[in-house]
Design an enzyme around this catalytic site. Structure first.
Site, mmCIF file in Angstrom:
data_model
loop_
_atom_site.group_PDB
_atom_site.id
_atom_site.type_symbol
_atom_site.label_atom_id
_atom_site.label_comp_id
_atom_site.label_asym_id
_atom_site.label_seq_id
_atom_site.Cartn_x
_atom_site.Cartn_y
_atom_site.Cartn_z
ATOM 1 N NE ARG A 120 -1.837 -2.284 -2.782
ATOM 2 C CZ ARG A 120 -2.585 -3.032 -1.972
ATOM 3 N NH1 ARG A 120 -3.655 -2.512 -1.397
ATOM 4 N NH2 ARG A 120 -2.255 -4.293 -1.701
ATOM 5 C CD GLN A 158 -2.948 1.079 0.269
ATOM 6 O OE1 GLN A 158 -3.630 0.076 0.147
ATOM 7 N NE2 GLN A 158 -3.128 2.150 -0.499
HETATM 8 N N1 CP Z 1 -6.195 -1.320 0.542
HETATM 9 C C1 CP Z 1 -6.324 -2.657 0.547
HETATM 10 O O1 CP Z 1 -5.394 -3.384 0.930
HETATM 11 O O2 CP Z 1 -7.530 -3.119 0.116
HETATM 12 P P1 CP Z 1 -8.090 -4.599 0.284
HETATM 13 O O3 CP Z 1 -8.254 -4.830 1.777
HETATM 14 O O4 CP Z 1 -9.388 -4.621 -0.446
HETATM 15 O O5 CP Z 1 -7.103 -5.570 -0.284
#
Ligand code: CP
Ligand code: NVA
Length: 319
Positions: free
Chosen positions: A298, A138
């Protein structure tokens, strides 16, 4: 096809595993892969990546699966229902199986110790896809997004407002490695982990980063971007969640808070967003919001990570 420099680490368990030049290299490769996806074509040809999920996911699972496909590789997803990590056999034995077929492991887990145990036992790279303490993928995507938007590492500052946990820790590690400014704003008692904070402050002294931790929401003033996260993280939804949410009453990112940050401040969120809690609809849906750029990035950031971590191509651990 582009060649990618190997990293000095086998795994990415936290951003602090990376040297500054490696972070810059990953961000540059992420931008290059976004601009010209053909640079990654075939980078994972004939290779398989096993993905383990102890917690739910929308972005992480989809962006890794699509990303691995675009690099010519194969993703295999095991969720907690079909194959709970460390329940039918030890975590180390899971790792010793995966390394016979797969070239990397991506793991979203409850505890950081689980990714450490996988990495210690496996001779293939292990990527932390979120745990209780870190979310390095992230943070890579978020800094890619910041740089795209013109963030100046020497002069600009990121403001975090929310719980001082996993995403916050990874952003703090990024900021302290890159030498940029970050203000962490949390309710009292929800500040970042003291050990991670101390490591980041020690690193910040070397890199010139400015890292402040405060309980005062007014500290968003002048920030390049204001970053929010869920008030209650995955796995904390049970008893005590309502009391925890009540502690965030002053910390909602709404129009007034964005105005306090400044007219040019961007809004960031790792998602999923809880509209009406940590962020209001008008901020989420405003032109200041870059949340879906973060989500897109991402994939580019993770593809860069896979391309660099899997250089040179790791041999399967077959004996
Ligand atoms: N931001 C993120 O990691 O999203 P998810 O939990 O949907 O993977
Ligand atoms: N802090 C949040 C991040 C989700 C991507 C959680 O752990 O649920």
């Amino acid at each position: 096809m582009t060649t990618f420099e190997p990293l000095g680490t086998k795994d990415l368990l936290r951003i602090g595993d990376l040297a500054a030049h490696e972070v810059h290299q990953l961000l540059a490769s992420a931008a290059a892969l976004k601009a010209d996806p053909s640079q990654g074509a075939g980078a994972l040809a004939g290779r398989s990546v096993c993905m383990l999920f102890e917690k739910p996911s929308l972005r992480t699972r989809t962006s890794f699966e699509v990303g691995i496909f675009r690099l010519g590789g194969q993703a295999i997803v095991l969720d907690h229902q079909s194959s709970p990590i460390g329940e039918r056999e030890s975590i180390a034995d899971c790792a010793r199986n995966f390394e016979r077929w797969c070239h990397a492991i991506v793991a979203r887990v409850m505890r950081h110790s689980t990714v450490e145990a996988l990495a210690a036992a496996a001779r293939i790279p292990v990527i932390n896809a979120l745990c209780d303490r870190h979310h390095p993928c992230q943070a890579l995507a978020d800094f890619q997004t910041l740089l795209e938007r013109g963030f100046d590492l020497r002069h600009d500052r990121l403001a975090w407002i929310g719980d001082g946990n996993n995403v916050c820790h990874s952003l703090m590690e990024m900021a302290s490695i890159l030498g940029c400014g970050m203000t962490v704003i949390t309710p009292e008692g929800l500040e970042p982990d003291p050990a991670i904070r101390a490591q980041c402050i020690a690193r910040a002294m070397r890199t010139g980063a400015r890292l402040d931790v405060t309980n005062d929401p007014a500290a968003v003033r002048g920030a390049f971007a204001v970053y929010a996260d869920a008030w209650v993280s995955m796995g904390q939804e049970g008893a005590g969640a309502a009391e925890k949410k009540a502690r965030f009453a002053r910390y909602q990112v709404n129009r007034a808070l964005m105005a306090a940050a400044g007219p040019d401040a961007r809004f960031m969120h790792c998602l999923p967003a809880h509209r009406g809690e940590e962020v209001t609809d008008d901020v989420m849906d405003s032109p200041a919001s870059v949340v879906f750029d973060q989500a897109e990035n991402r994939m580019h950031a993770q593809n860069a990570l896979l391309c660099h971590l899997l250089q040179p191509a790791p041999a399967l651990a077959t004996r």
